[in-house]
Design a protein around this motif. Sequence first.
Motif, PDB file in Angstrom:
ATOM      1  N   SER A  87      57.690  27.936  52.638  1.00 38.82           N
ATOM      2  CA  SER A  87      59.331  28.634  52.035  1.00 38.82           C
ATOM      3  C   SER A  87      59.179  28.394  51.236  1.00 38.82           C
ATOM      4  O   SER A  87      61.003  28.039  50.940  1.00 38.82           O
ATOM      5  N   ALA A  88      58.463  28.706  49.733  1.00 37.25           N
ATOM      6  CA  ALA A  88      59.425  27.508  48.382  1.00 37.25           C
ATOM      7  C   ALA A  88      59.160  28.711  47.629  1.00 37.25           C
ATOM      8  O   ALA A  88      57.321  29.278  47.537  1.00 37.25           O
ATOM      9  N   THR A  89      59.121  28.422  46.437  1.00 35.10           N
ATOM     10  CA  THR A  89      58.495  30.202  45.086  1.00 35.10           C
ATOM     11  C   THR A  89      57.375  29.901  44.296  1.00 35.10           C
ATOM     12  O   THR A  89      57.565  28.390  43.941  1.00 35.10           O
ATOM     13  N   GLY A  90      56.384  30.577  43.768  1.00 39.92           N
ATOM     14  CA  GLY A  90      54.704  29.790  43.995  1.00 39.92           C
ATOM     15  C   GLY A  90      54.632  31.680  43.348  1.00 39.92           C
ATOM     16  O   GLY A  90      54.556  32.342  42.968  1.00 39.92           O
ATOM     17  N   ILE A  91      53.166  31.065  42.642  1.00 39.67           N
ATOM     18  CA  ILE A  91      53.137  31.456  41.793  1.00 39.67           C
ATOM     19  C   ILE A  91      51.152  32.639  42.524  1.00 39.67           C
ATOM     20  O   ILE A  91      51.012  31.727  42.746  1.00 39.67           O
ATOM     21  N   LYS A  92      51.667  33.893  42.440  1.00 42.25           N
ATOM     22  CA  LYS A  92      50.528  33.789  43.845  1.00 42.25           C
ATOM     23  C   LYS A  92      49.455  34.615  42.891  1.00 42.25           C
ATOM     24  O   LYS A  92      49.845  35.370  41.795  1.00 42.25           O
ATOM     25  N   PHE A  93      48.210  34.778  42.552  1.00 42.00           N
ATOM     26  CA  PHE A  93      47.273  34.834  41.837  1.00 42.00           C
ATOM     27  C   PHE A  93      46.465  35.503  42.486  1.00 42.00           C
ATOM     28  O   PHE A  93      45.227  35.137  43.035  1.00 42.00           O
ATOM     29  N   GLU A  94      45.326  36.446  41.946  1.00 41.01           N
ATOM     30  CA  GLU A  94      44.657  37.723  43.084  1.00 41.01           C
ATOM     31  C   GLU A  94      43.600  37.534  41.214  1.00 41.01           C
ATOM     32  O   GLU A  94      43.453  37.766  40.253  1.00 41.01           O
ATOM     33  N   VAL A  95      41.985  37.303  40.673  1.00 42.98           N
ATOM     34  CA  VAL A  95      40.730  37.589  40.445  1.00 42.98           C
ATOM     35  C   VAL A  95      40.040  38.302  40.479  1.00 42.98           C
ATOM     36  O   VAL A  95      39.785  38.343  41.664  1.00 42.98           O
ATOM     37  N   TYR A  96      40.125  39.465  39.356  1.00 40.18           N
ATOM     38  CA  TYR A  96      39.262  40.655  39.494  1.00 40.18           C
ATOM     39  C   TYR A  96      37.684  40.422  38.360  1.00 40.18           C
ATOM     40  O   TYR A  96      38.392  39.576  37.744  1.00 40.18           O
ATOM     41  N   ARG A  97      36.216  40.535  39.366  1.00 38.67           N
ATOM     42  CA  ARG A  97      35.807  40.682  38.712  1.00 38.67           C
ATOM     43  C   ARG A  97      35.301  42.011  37.546  1.00 38.67           C
ATOM     44  O   ARG A  97      36.343  43.244  38.339  1.00 38.67           O
ATOM     45  N   ALA A  98      34.911  41.826  36.648  1.00 37.70           N
ATOM     46  CA  ALA A  98      35.074  43.935  35.581  1.00 37.70           C
ATOM     47  C   ALA A  98      33.736  43.437  34.706  1.00 37.70           C
ATOM     48  O   ALA A  98      33.504  42.048  34.265  1.00 37.70           O
ATOM     49  N   ASN A  99      33.596  44.637  34.569  1.00 33.05           N
ATOM     50  CA  ASN A  99      32.982  45.288  33.053  1.00 33.05           C
ATOM     51  C   ASN A  99      33.203  44.050  31.440  1.00 33.05           C
ATOM     52  O   ASN A  99      34.117  44.773  31.492  1.00 33.05           O
ATOM     53  N   GLY A 100      32.471  43.278  31.468  1.00 37.19           N
ATOM     54  CA  GLY A 100      32.802  42.411  29.844  1.00 37.19           C
ATOM     55  C   GLY A 100      33.566  41.214  30.178  1.00 37.19           C
ATOM     56  O   GLY A 100      34.054  41.301  29.625  1.00 37.19           O
ATOM     57  N   GLY A 101      33.857  41.090  31.135  1.00 32.58           N
ATOM     58  CA  GLY A 101      34.700  39.650  31.889  1.00 32.58           C
ATOM     59  C   GLY A 101      35.739  39.759  33.515  1.00 32.58           C
ATOM     60  O   GLY A 101      34.663  40.302  34.215  1.00 32.58           O
ATOM     61  N   THR A 102      36.676  38.831  32.984  1.00 31.41           N
ATOM     62  CA  THR A 102      37.243  38.555  34.212  1.00 31.41           C
ATOM     63  C   THR A 102      39.009  38.913  34.138  1.00 31.41           C
ATOM     64  O   THR A 102      39.110  38.974  33.542  1.00 31.41           O
ATOM     65  N   ILE A 103      39.673  39.811  35.102  1.00 31.51           N
ATOM     66  CA  ILE A 103      40.836  40.360  35.443  1.00 31.51           C
ATOM     67  C   ILE A 103      41.682  39.299  36.275  1.00 31.51           C
ATOM     68  O   ILE A 103      41.543  39.347  37.479  1.00 31.51           O
ATOM     69  N   VAL A 104      42.323  38.226  36.041  1.00 36.15           N
ATOM     70  CA  VAL A 104      43.697  37.867  36.174  1.00 36.15           C
ATOM     71  C   VAL A 104      45.061  38.464  36.328  1.00 36.15           C
ATOM     72  O   VAL A 104      45.519  38.593  36.330  1.00 36.15           O
TER      73      VAL A 104
END
Length: 91
Positions: free
Chosen positions: A34-51
């Motif tokens: 129970s602490a605030t944190g940073i959540k992130f998702e990584v997506y593969r895309a044409n020409g690179g990556t999206i975070v």
Amino acid sequence: MFKRMIRGLITWSMNDRHQEDIQISDCAEEPRISATGIKFEVYRANGGTIVETRRYNRKNDENIYELHVITDTQDVGQAIGQIITLESLKS
């Protein structure tokens, strides 16, 4: 290899000196921190990556979403490390 790199970055980002008080809930179903944190998702895309990053702002009671684009010419591990550092400074 990519998972190991991400785990290393997450471990590195969690080892900072201004950590909040972390408590583990008593819920028998699924233990959670129970602490605030940073959540992130990584997506593969044409020409690179999206975070996509998500932070919770307790003061305004809102979730803050941001997108970061990593091109094919950039090193993904280094770019994710920079994103984690940037987002940590914002919190």
